[in-house]
Design a protein around this motif. Structure first.
Motif: not given
Length: 344
Positions: A22-25, A30-33, A69-73
C-alpha cells in the motif's frame, strides 16, 4: 513449483511474484493476502516474459518484483526490469521484452487523445488503460481496461502503432545497458552439468565400494549420479556454485581421459619405492616413474630427491609394449648436463 489451482494441477518452471504494498501508492493499509491488483499485474508481466524464457534451461526461474513507489505502470516496469534481470543472470532469453502503458482521453464530441506512458491520474480519469508488451518483432502480451462502450478501429490502430513506437524506444534504452544475456550464470548460482562417458569407465568413477565417487563428492562439495544407458554412462553433477562443478568435472574428465603420448602432465607423488615413485598424473591414473627417469644423473635412492605429496611434471612416453603399463619420465623435461649432451 507445484501448482494447485481451482481448475488445474501441475508444475511450472517460471514464476513471477509481484508485490504491490500500500505504501507504494501512498495508501495506509495492512499487508495481507494478494489482492486483485497484484494478481492481474503479476499475471500480465508473467505472460509477457514467459514467451522468451528458454524451455530447456534446466532451471526453475523465479522473478520477484517489489514495487516501492508507483505513479505509473508498475507492471510494465516489472516487464522491463525482469528482462534486464534475466539477461544479467545469464538466462538465454530468445529476445528482450519491453512494455508500455497507454491511456485514452475522450470528450462528448468524440475528440480523443491517446497518451503514452500514463501516470496515475491519467489512468484514474481516462477512458482506457491499455498495456502492450513485446519484443522488436511482435507482441507477447496485452491487457486492456475500458470505461467506454467499445473503441473505433482508428483509435485502436493508433494505440497499437503508438505502443509499438514506445516499446521500441524503451527497448533501445534497455539494450544500451545490456544488449545480450551474459555469457555465463553468476558465480554463486547453483550449477549442474552432464557428461556422457564410455561404459567401461563407469567402474573407474565409482571405485571399489563407491570409494572414488564418495571421495570426489566430499572433496568438491557436489552430488554425483551415474546412470548406465545403452552401454554408456550418463554422469550428472550438481553443486552450489561454478567452482565446485568445475572441480568435479575436472576430476571426472581426468578419470575418463586417455593419456596422449608426448603430453606433459602435472603429477603428485603417491608412493616412494626403492626402484622409483608411483605418481598420479591424471585423476585415478597412476604410473611408475622409474628411478632412472627421475634425473639425468644416476640415482641410487630417491631420498632427498622426491617425497610423497611432491608436485612434479612428467612426460607420458607411451605404454610399455609388454606390460601395457604407463611409461613416465621426468628427466626429459630437465636440461641435460653438458657432459651428457657432449657424449650424446
Amino acid at each position: 513449483m507445484k501448482i494447485d489451482g481451482a481448475f488445474s494441477i501441475g508444475e511450472t518452471k517460471f514464476i513471477l511474484h509481484y508485490n504491490f504494498p500500500g505504501f507504494s501508492t501512498g495508501e495506509a493499509k495492512p499487508n495481507r493476502g494478494v489482492g486483485r491488483r497484484e494478481v492481474g499485474h503479476g499475471n500480465l508481466a508473467l505472460r509477457a516474459l514467459k514467451k522468451v524464457v528458454p524451455v530447456d534451461s534446466g532451471y526453475t526461474i523465479r522473478i520477484v518484483s517489489d514495487i516501492l513507489e508507483s505513479n505509473g505502470s508498475s507492471s510494465m516496469a516489472t516487464v522491463c526490469a525482469g528482462t534486464l534481470a534475466m539477461m544479467d543472470a545469464g538466462i538465454k532469453i530468445s529476445k528482450p521484452v519491453s512494455g508500455i502503458a497507454l491511456g485514452l482521453i475522450t470528450d462528448a464530441n468524440n475528440n480523443y487523445a491517446v497518451l503514452s506512458d500514463i501516470l496515475g491520474d491519467e489512468d484514474h480519469l481516462g477512458d482506457m488503460d491499455f498495456k502492450v508488451c513485446g519484443t522488436k518483432d511482435g507482441i507477447t502480451a496485452v491487457q486492456m481496461d475500458l470505461k467506454v462502450n467499445g473503441l473505433p478501429f482508428e483509435v485502436m490502430e493508433q494505440a497499437l502503432n503508438q505502443a509499438k513506437e514506445g516499446r521500441l524506444h524503451i527497448l533501445g534504452e534497455i539494450l544500451k545497458t545490456l544488449s545480450v544475456p551474459n555469457s555465463d550464470y553468476k558465480a554463486h548460482a547453483p550449477r549442474f552439468a552432464k557428461i556422457e562417458i564410455p561404459g567401461e569407465f563407469i567402474g573407474a568413477i565409482i571405485g571399489p565400494g563407491g570409494k572414488v565417487i564418495q571421495e570426489m563428492q566430499k572433496a568438491t562439495n557436489t552430488s554425483i549420479t551415474i546412470t548406465e544407458v545403452d552401454n554408456k554412462g550418463i554422469v550428472e553433477v550438481f553443486g552450489e556454485n561454478k567452482a565446485y562443478i568445475d572441480a568435479a568435472m575436472a576430476r571426472i574428465k581426468g578419470i575418463v581421459a586417455v593419456p596422449e603420448e608426448g603430453e606433459v602432465y602435472d603429477a603428485t607423488v603417491k608412493t616412494i619405492m626403492p626402484y622409483g615413485a608411483f605418481v598420479e598424473f591424471l585423476p585415478g591414473k597412476e604410473g611408475l616413474l622409474h628411478i632412472s627417469e627421475v634425473d639425468w644423473k644416476r640415482l641410487d635412492t630417491l631420498e632427498g630427491v622426491l617425497k610423497e605429496g611432491d608436485k612434479i611434471q612428467v612426460k607420458f612416453m607411451g605404454n610399455d609394449p609388454k606390460t601395457k603399463k604407463y611409461k613416465l619420465s621426468r628427466k626429459v623435461l630437465l636440461p641435460k648436463p653438458e657432459k651428457e649432451a657432449e657424449s650424446k
